[in-house]
Structure formats: C-alpha cells, structure tokens
Design an enzyme around this catalytic site. Structure first.
Site, short mmCIF file in Angstrom:
data_model
loop_
_atom_site.label_atom_id
_atom_site.label_comp_id
_atom_site.label_asym_id
_atom_site.label_seq_id
_atom_site.Cartn_x
_atom_site.Cartn_y
_atom_site.Cartn_z
N ASP A 407 43.41 32.87 -0.43
CA ASP A 407 42.51 33.57 -1.32
C ASP A 407 41.12 32.97 -1.17
O ASP A 407 40.97 31.87 -0.61
CB ASP A 407 43.02 33.43 -2.76
N GLU A 507 24.57 37.59 -9.75
CA GLU A 507 23.67 38.03 -10.82
C GLU A 507 23.45 36.93 -11.84
O GLU A 507 22.33 36.70 -12.30
CB GLU A 507 24.24 39.28 -11.50
#
Length: 1139
Positions: A407, A507
């Site tokens: 992952d 962000e």
C-alpha cells in the site's frame, strides 16, 4: 437453539431477499402479518475456531497431513492384527504430535479471539427506550440508533440521521478503508436532520429500504420513508448518506445514525477475504517427499512379502522343526495371509516416515517466531512497538518472496505533507521560518515576509488559500452553546487553535503554508469564505465550486471579491493547466515544475481568470443548466467546465513534499537487489501515486513509464496492452515501469489477463492506482496463480489492505495511524516499512535454510534407521523379526535425535546478519525453494541409503557379526554457527541415551513382560570390536560428504559461500578453506590435520596451514560416534539374543 448451534459451528447461511427493510429504532409494524427479517449481529470474527468446532476442525486439518493420516492408519492396523511391534510405537508419537500442534494452533487462535473481543467489547451509545444507553459494540442490532462522537470510529454501517450541525452534515475520514486521508462530507435528509436530541429521535417514525450488503465501498442504493403528521415523505439514499464502519468522525461534535449493516455484513468486513489455511512452500515439499517415501515403504513391504513366500516355497523353510504351524494357520486363506504379512511388513518399516518431523517443525516455527519479536532492530522506539507474529506457520516463507505488494498511504509514507517551494511569475521562492524568500536570498529581513511580497505574490497566495475544499475545526472544548461560529475568533478566539481538514493532504499543506506566510484561511460558512491577509480580513462569496475529477485533473472556485468583481481560481496538474494558459510566465513555470519534479516534489499549477459581469452571467447560466439536466448531466458539466477553465492567467506553481517513512528508498532498492519485484497498490489518485513512486525510488527517473489509464472498452484496453508489449520489446534494454488504474485493470483482467501479465512481468515496477480493496486481492491472486507460482507478500496498514494481506502467501500489517484491522488480520506486524528488509533478508533467509536442512535431515536419519531393518530381513528368512527394541523405536525420534536438529534449526547462521543486510543479492541463493529441490532431496536420500548399507555390512565385515549401526552425525557437517546450546544438546542427548540405556537394561523391571535388552548395554561397552567399528565406519561415512563439500566450495561456490570466505576472519586468524565448513564462533574450528590434508589435495591451501584448535571438529566426530553406539546393542540378534 438449532440456529444458534449452526451459527456457532459456522454453518448458518441465512435466507436473504434482494433488499432489506430497516425500521428506525426498531419500531416494527403492529399488525400480526409482519415477520421480522434476520440480520447478523455486530460481532467481528477474525478467528478460525470456536469452542464447539475446535476439536473436529483442528483434527481434520491435522489429518490432512500425509504423515499424520498414515500413522493413524498404521496405529489402527497394529490394533487389528498381530504385528511385530506394539501399537504404542505408533500411537504415542502420533498423540504427542497431534497434541502439541493443537495446543500451538489453539494458542494462536486464542490471541485472535482476544483481539476480536477488544473490538466487539468496545463501549458504544445507542438510543433505547427514550434514553441514551451505553452498551458493547457486539450488542448493536440492525435498526438501532447509534451515537458517535468526534474522533471516534463508526462501529457499524450507519445511515446518517442528524448531526450537531444545523444542516445535518458531518465530515469523516476513510483512511482505514480506502487509504485516503481526505475529509469527506456526508449528508442527512432534511426530515431527519432536525432530530438532534434523544427525545426527537425516539419519536421519529422512519423506515430505511436498501440493498443487501455488498463489498463495493462506493455504492449504496436505498431510500428512507419518514412519516410526518400522517404523511409519508420518501427521500433517496446514496453513498453520501452512508457512514461506513471503520471510518472516523472528524470536525463534528456528534452524529446520530441508524444501523443498516452490522458485523460481518458491514462493507469493511465484506472486503475481508475469507480466511483460508495458508501453507508454506516447505510444507508442500514435505508432503511431496512423504508421498515418495510412502512409495518406497510400499515397495519394501511388497518386496519383503514376495521374497518371504519365495523363500518359504522350500519345505524346510516353510515349516521348520522349531516352528511348527497350528492347524488354523495351515487352513487359513492364502490371500488373507498375504495381506496380513504385507501389513506386518508395513508396520515393521513404518518408521521410514518421520512422524516427529511435523512436531519438530511446529516447535521450530513456534520457538523461532520469538526471535522476530525479540529483535531490537525491528523495535520502533517512538511508538514503543515491537514486531509481532500472528502466525508462525509461515516463517520460512519470508525467505522465498518474489513479489511484494505494498500500500502507499501510511505504508510507504508518513502521510504528512510539507510545503517546500513555489514559482510565482517565473521566480522561484522557498519558505524559510514563515517567510517566502526568492531563490538565493537569505533570511535577513526583521519584518517577516510582508516587505518582500507585492501584488503578484499576494494574488498567488490568495488563490492558494481560497481554491480548495478545506474545512476548519476549532479546538476549544469548553465553548458555550452557540459559540460554534467559525468567525468567532474575531472576538478574541485565536486562529492558532485552528485545525485544517482537507480533501487531500496537498491542500492541507498548502493552506497551512499560506497561513504561516501571512495569508490565512480562517473559515467558511455557507457561501462565504474568509481570509486574513497580513492582518486584514477579507470576505469572498463562493459562487460556484468546480469539483476535481480524474479527467480534468484540476479544480476551480468562482468567487465574488470584496470589491465586487468576479474571479476564477484554478489549480491542478501542469498538463491540465498550462495548455489553457494564455498569459503569464508559462515557459519559466514549466521549467520550474520540471525541476521540482526531479527533486521528488508533488507539483500543482495555479492560475486565475477575471470575468466581466456579462461573462459571469453566461458562465452562471451554463453551469446551472448543466447541473439541473436530467439527461447526460456529466457530459454537459464537462463541456461547461471546459468553457469556463480557459484563457487562464498563469500565477505560478507549488511544490509539496510528501514525507516518506524513514529509509523507504533504501528498503525498496534492497528488495530489488534481492530479486524481489515491488508493486504498489493504492486507492489514491494517479498523479499522487506516481509522484510518491518516484520520490521513494519505486520508479527511477531513467525508467520508461508506461500507462494503462482510463480505458473505456475491452477493445481499447487490448489495443493499448498490445502497444505496450511492442514498446517493451523494442526498448528491451531499458527498464520499464507500468501505471494502471482500477477501471482499466478491471477490463484487463476480464478478457486479456494473459496479455496483461506478459506486460507486467516485463516491467521492473508496477503501480496500480484507484484500486478498490477487492481489486488489490485480485491482483495478488493473479500473480499467485500464474504458471510460475511465485511467492507473494502483501503489506499495508488499513482495512482496505486486509483482503490483499489475506490473499498473499505472507501478509504483513503496518502498525500505523489507520487502525488495527490490517495488524489483526496479518501474519506478521511491524511498525515501519523499513523493517521489511531485515524481516526478509535476514530472518527469512535464516528460517528457510534452517527448516530446509531440518526437513532433509529428518528423511536422511529415518532412512539410516529403517533400511538396516529391511536388510536384516534377508538374514532372518523374512520372519518379520524386529531389529530394534520397541522402547527404542518409540523414543528414537522423540528423545534421542530430536534436540540436536531442533537447536540447529533455531540458531544456525550461515553468515552474519549484517552481511545478509549489506548484500541483498545473497537472498537470490535460496529462491524458488532451491534447498528443497528434487535434486537436493535425492542427494540426501541416496546418502541415507549409502550410510545404512555401510552401517549394516561394515559391522558384519569388521566385527565378524552382523551389527546395525545408526548414525546421525551428518548434521554436524551442516552446522556453521556453534553455540553452547549446540554442545549442550549434542552431548546431553548422548549422555541421556547412555543413562537411559543403563537404567533400562541394567535393572529388572517387574512391570515389563519381557526384557530382551537386560545387560546387553554393559556387554556392548566391553566389546573392543564395537568401538573399533564405530570409529572406522564413521570415517568411511563422512569422508565422501566432506570431499564433496570441499570440492563444491572451491569449484562452484555460491554467493553465500563466497561471503563466508571473504568475511570469515581477519587475515592473521583466517580459517582454512576446509575449516570454514563447520567452525565455531570467533573462528574456532578443529581437526586441523584432516582439514589441511583435504585442502592440500584440492590445491587451494598451503601445506601445513592450520589456524584452528584441534578440539571442536574432533568433538563433533566423537558426537557422531556416540550417537552410533545405540545401534550396536539395538540388535540383540548380533549378540545371540532372540526375541
């Protein structure tokens, strides 16, 4: 009661319709015709056994093993017919093996039960009988209204009813489900969002109708019917209304939801792959070898039976005067007699199958697994976590891994973004102590960054601080009621208490960076966004949000400025922004973006567009029409977005560093040098995944990156795969990397699996992005079942990785920030990805070599032990006379020969661990189960037969009498790392044998019916010919093997053997070539004369060269001699004793 029993035994497939009806707060209809549906309880089960099925299920699994089943049959045969040996000889070892294995597996499953109980026993609050009641998670029922507070995980799949917000929304993170840490907004329907108190919820009359549970995390179809004032109001439900088990509530004080999917029917549990018994390659090889030995056993038994009848064809041997047959024996059926004799020979030779092999292997795996937990190099001090072993059955599989599936989020990365650089109007800037400084300038301004920033820079910072979907949480727990206004900091609430939650880590990092520099986003409510620009508050009205999508690869906001103007701020990938920019420093910015990318930084390009009132009216009209369209809404929105996001003014670009975990790049490179291919499987976006792959070294800058993205049809996918295959063949010199997304992967696996695998296997690295949890498992299964049957390993930290972890041969969980689901369902758990290198290259290497030698040695010593019994039949007219006393038959494998090989299999080290880590290529020496190949197995088997023949006939020639000698000193030649434990068990086993034999044969035991070994051992010790035979036969047996090892080491050395020679000792104290075969720690070795002689004969060492003491190898040979004493008196026939 019957259903409960079936559920406990694991056999309860409930009958289900296509949909389920859930009555909120379990307010069922009061008419008598309603029959409640049956739903699963909320227990999570990761264990294999229950109290009820442990014995039958464990027995079934154990008797699937060939040796166990075989010995059960032999034991039953011994009970039914008259056999040469007692049933105890087979029954007692079998009982010992079965019991030890059951205890070990029961203990491991108890640990799983303990972990499950922690989850199932977690406290939760539900609304029952008009009040908020605390109960355990496992007691939640479908239809219960559950209360979840901030930062808690959802205990079931819930349909959101209400939150503490007036609009009924809440924010969650699904990091443990799909690997994404972005903040997601979920909604409640207006009719239930007003029910914010327990009393209101208790009075709520509503029914949820939805589909039956399915594994897709992103799909939910249902409707809720709310009854208000006698009127039914029906609202649709979708994924935005469903709160999934395992997700975490953020930025919301509390929510209430109704449970719709519980326990093993929740989407998180359905993404777990069904548990199956993992079996290592070594265990499969053991079963193959056992079948071969079973064939050898049957051949010896059939041959002995045939020869017996051939011998008895002569009358004098059929019924000699001293052994007259009874009338019943004369009249018995020849066929039954033949079968009886065959079974008797089968029992006589049955010890050629090593029953104690399994229990020794189980003990070796169980005890050896503690070394992983004790390894301080695998201990993470910051989190105080050590490595954890959940399943010890796969230790040796760590040394056979060929593919690693990992992952990304939380496994390769820390999931922490940091702003590093930016480009504004063609000038590069970097942040230094909260100041934005142009490249080349130093931090020498006492006034902060204000003096350095002018209009363009401020506009760029405003664009970054406004173009996002960030949410804010104010960490002030004691706020009075009504003080949740996001602008309340104006009246004394410091913005330093703000915590940002963003739709992506980028962000969040960018908004935090602009806040440090001086342009702080301070909150949004409804259509208003507020920023604080160097102390000046500015409010912007959010007119439209153009959401990010994978096709556009950008997102935009349209704002009304404080001065009344209209502006579009947009940000996205360079390929999605630069082609649409018409002004600004385009080429310089493109160059800066490339420079940032070369540093491994994640880049975003920022632009703006100013609208006149007429232009905005047209934009607003187009967007409204597209968003309200009932047909082809997505296509119309795409056209509107393309119309709006053009003629852009380029402002600049940002560069953010995704903080990798420590030593990830070195670990991936070490795995690559070890011959292990690394695949990254992530649910993250394509750009993010590629950027991380580049920064962590999974993709190299010189690697040719191939893409299989956004394929929409089977034909399009097949054609792209063919193009990639041709490109790989044309550019076969360079390395290739492949990027594939989830949608394209689904098409590739549907019809073009073979072509897809061909492309993947020719790539050095593969990156799969936008993967659903079950897709990860499918990719692992695809590699597992390919013709080469490679050994796979999956590693991850979230619930979205559980299916992959359970599917792979070896599953490893990371103890990260995404919960414990991966750890609980893994075979091994480590705190950081960097620990994977030592786990495979050192522990895996050691475990495999140890257990491979253990398996081969067990077959070898049993051949040595039983073949003389077969040869003995030629000298006793195949009368099924046993060569060994029953007590020694029983204790030989359990007591006399088990400890030395067990200690070897726990402590053997071919080379130092640091060498294995510094030279990953040594891992290649043991790949493909090389030490348990058929060639190696055949060598050990032939060696066993040769030694048995030498023992049997050598004693006949040397002593004038037939004496069977049994040697197990071969393991000494295989040992490279001697410790005090080796000495203790070697000499201790011999001492135990002597003491036991003296007591057993030197005392008349009243409870024994016969005592054939009485005083035999004392007679043996007084025999000079016996001692002479021991010495000569040991030398004859071991000499060929010693010569073979020396020749192979000199003529065809492996990489491991070269490392042994180059790093064995300093030059002044270096071991000779021969002595390195079996030397002690710190260079101590023995039998220097023989070593020098053999090295001189091979021409590799100078005459007389010897740098070792003479004791150790001589002692080892003495150990071989002592172990062989046993068989000198095991043959009572050789001393004239007849049973």
């Amino acid at each position: 009661m019957l259903r409960w029993i079936r559920q406990q035994l694991g056999f309860d497939p409930p009958h289900q319709s296509d949909t389920r009806t859930v009555y909120v707060a379990n307010r069922f209809p009061q008419n008598g015709h309603y029959i409640p549906q049956r739903f699963a309880d909320n227990r999570i089960i990761s264990s294999k056994y229950t109290v009820w099925n442990f014995v039958p299920k464990n027995m079934f699994e154990q008797f699937r093993r060939i040796a166990n089943f075989y010995f059960l049959i032999i034991f039953l045969v011994q009970l039914m017919i008259d056999t040469p040996t007692s049933p105890i000889t087979s029954g007692l070892p079998l009982f010992f093996v079965i019991t030890v294995t059951a205890i070990k597996q029961g203990y491991e499953d108890w640990l799983r039960h303990k972990a499950d109980n922690e989850v199932n026993g977690a406290p939760v609050f539900v609304v029952r009988s008009g009040s908020l009641v605390q109960t355990r998670s496992k007691n939640i029922r479908v239809g219960d209204i559950v209360r979840v507070a901030k930062d808690e995980t959802f205990p079931v799949d819930l349909v959101l009813l209400s939150s503490d917000r007036a609009d009924g929304t809440c924010h969650i993170t699904t990091a443990s489900l799909d690997g994404e840490t972005n903040l997601k907004t979920h909604f409640s329907v207006p009719e239930t969002s007003v029910c914010q108190s327990v009393s209101q919820l208790e009075a709520l009359q509503a029914v949820v109708e939805c589909q039956q549970p399915e594994a897709d995390l992103y799909r939910f179809v249902g409707r809720i019917t709310v009854i208000q004032h006698g009127e039914e109001i029906v609202r649709p439900l979708g994924p935005e209304n469903l709160l999934l088990r395992g997700a975490r509530l953020k930025n919301t004080k509390e929510i209430f939801g109704v449970a719709v999917y519980t326990g093993m029917e929740s989407k998180m549990a359905l993404n777990y792959k069904c548990k199956s018994q993992k079996r290592s390659a070594v265990e499969k090889s053991m079963n193959t070898f056992l079948i071969i030995y079973l064939v050898i056993l049957l051949f010896e038994a059939i041959l002995s039976t045939i020869l017996k009848y051939a011998w008895q064809a002569e009358e004098k041997w059929n019924e000699p005067f001293y052994n007259q047959k009874t009338e019943q024996e004369r009249n018995s059926s020849p066929i039954l007699k033949f079968i009886s004799d065959f079974l008797a020979f089968l029992v006589l030779y049955n010890f050629i199958i090593p029953i104690s092999l399994y229990v020794t292997v189980e003990m070796q795996k169980f005890l050896g697994s503690f070394f992983i937990g004790w390894d301080l190099d695998l201990y993470h001090e910051e989190s105080d976590q050590k490595a954890q072993v959940n399943t010890s059955d796969l230790n040796e599989e760590l040394g056979q891994v060929e593919y690693v599936f990992t992952d990304k989020t939380g496994t390769l990365t820390e999931n922490e973004m940091h702003f590093r650089e930016c480009s504004i109007k063609g000038t590069k800037y970097r942040e230094v102590n909260g100041k934005l400084l142009p490249e080349g300038m130093t931090d020498d301004s006492p006034d902060g960054s204000v003096a350095h920033l002018i209009g363009d820079e401020v506009l760029f910072l405003k664009a970054v601080s406004l173009c996002h979907t960030v949410q804010i949480s104010y960490d002030q727990p004691d706020l009075p009621l009504g003080a949740s206004d996001p602008f309340s900091h104006v009246n004394g609430f410091s913005s330093n208490h703000m915590e940002y939650y963003a739709s992506s880590p980028d962000e969040k990092a960018l908004v935090e960076a602009t806040k440090r520099i001086g342009v702080a986003f301070t909150g949004s409510r409804g259509e208003t966004m507020e920023i604080n620009t160097f102390g000046k508050l500015e409010k912007y009205k959010l007119l439209h949000l153009l959401e990010f999508d994978a096709n556009r690869r950008r997102m935009s906001v349209i704002l009304q400025t404080p001065s009344g103007g209209t502006v579009l701020f947009t940000k996205g990938a360079e390929s999605a922004i630069l082609p649409f920019a018409t002004s600004g420093e385009i080429e310089k910015t493109r160059l800066h973006v490339d420079e940032f990318a070369l540093k491994g930084l994640r880049t975003l390009v920022v632009a703006c567009r100013h609208f006149s009132p007429e232009e905005y009216m047209d934009v607003d009209k187009r967007l409204t029409a597209a968003r309200t369209a009932l047909q082809q809404r997505e296509e119309k929105l795409q056209e509107a977005f393309d119309f709006i996001e053009r003629d852009l003014q380029l402002l600049g670009a940002t560069a953010v560093e995704d903080k990798l975990q420590d030593k990830v790049q070195e670990t991936i490179e070490a795995l690559r040098l070890a011959g292990i291919k690394v695949w990254v499987l992530t649910g993250d976006k394509h750009e993010t995944a590629v950027s991380v792959s580049l920064s962590c070294g999974h993709f190299h800058r010189t690697m040719n990156i191939l893409e299989l993205l956004q394929q929409r049809s089977d034909n399009e996918c097949a054609e792209q795969l063919r193009r990639l295959a041709r490109r790989i063949k044309e550019d076969h010199v360079i390395q290739h990397g492949l990027v594939v997304d989830g949608a394209s992967l689904s098409l590739a696996l549907r019809e073009h699996e073979k072509l897809f695998m061909e492309v993947c296997k020719n790539c050095s690295a593969v990156l799969c992005c936008r993967m659903a949890p079950l897709q990860k498992a499918k990719v692992v299964r695809l590699l597992k079942t390919s013709p080469e049957k490679p050994i796979t390993l999956a590693i991850g930290d979230g619930a979205n990785d559980v299916s992959m972890i359970q599917e792979a041969h070896v599953g490893i969980g990371i103890m990260g920030k995404e919960g414990r689901q991966a750890v609980r369902n893994s075979d091994y758990a480590i705190a950081r990805f960097k620990f994977l290198a030592k786990l495979l290259l050192v522990h895996g290497h050691f475990y495999y070599i140890r257990i491979a030698t253990l398996v081969q040695y067990f077959f070898y010593k049993n051949v040595c032990f039983i073949t003389p019994q077969f040869l003995y039949q030629f000298f006793c007219l195949f009368s099924q006379q046993t060569l060994y006393d029953s007590v020694y038959l029983t204790l030989y494998n359990i007591c006399f020969t088990s400890l030395p090989i067990l200690v070897y299999s726990l402590f053997e080290q071919l080379v130092h661990p640091h060498v294995l880590q510094s030279k990953p290529c040594l891992y290649r020496d043991i790949r493909k189960n090389s030490l348990l190949s058929f060639r190696t197995f055949l060598y050990w088997t032939v060696l066993g037969f040769c030694h048995a023949f030498i023992f049997f006939f050598g004693s006949y020639i040397l002593m004038g009498e037939d004496t069977t000698l049994m040697g197990n000193g071969q393991i000494a030649l295989e040992t490279h790392f001697w410790t005090w434990m080796h000495h203790f068990v070697t000499w201790g086993s011999i001492a135990f044998y002597f003491i036991f034999s003296l007591f057993y044969g030197g005392i008349i035991w009243p409870f024994l019916h016969t005592q054939d070994m009485y005083f035999v051992f004392v007679q043996l010790l007084s025999s000079g010919s016996a001692w002479f035979a021991i010495i000569i036969i040991v030398i004859i047996c071991l000499s060929p093997d010693v010569f073979k090892k020396v020749l192979y080491r000199h003529l065809q050395p492996t990489s491991t053997q070269k490392s042994q020679q180059s790093l064995s000792a300093p030059p002044a104290q270096a071991l000779s070539c021969m002595e390195s075969l079996c030397c002690y720690q710190q260079g101590q070795s023995g039998c220097s004369r023989l070593a020098s002689l053999l090295d001189q004969m091979t021409g590799h060492c100078k005459a007389g060269a010897s740098n070792c003491h003479t004791s150790s190898r001589c002692n080892r040979w003495a150990g071989h001699q002592g172990a062989m004493i046993m068989d000198l008196h095991e043959s009572p026939w050789s001393f004239g004793v007849v049973n």
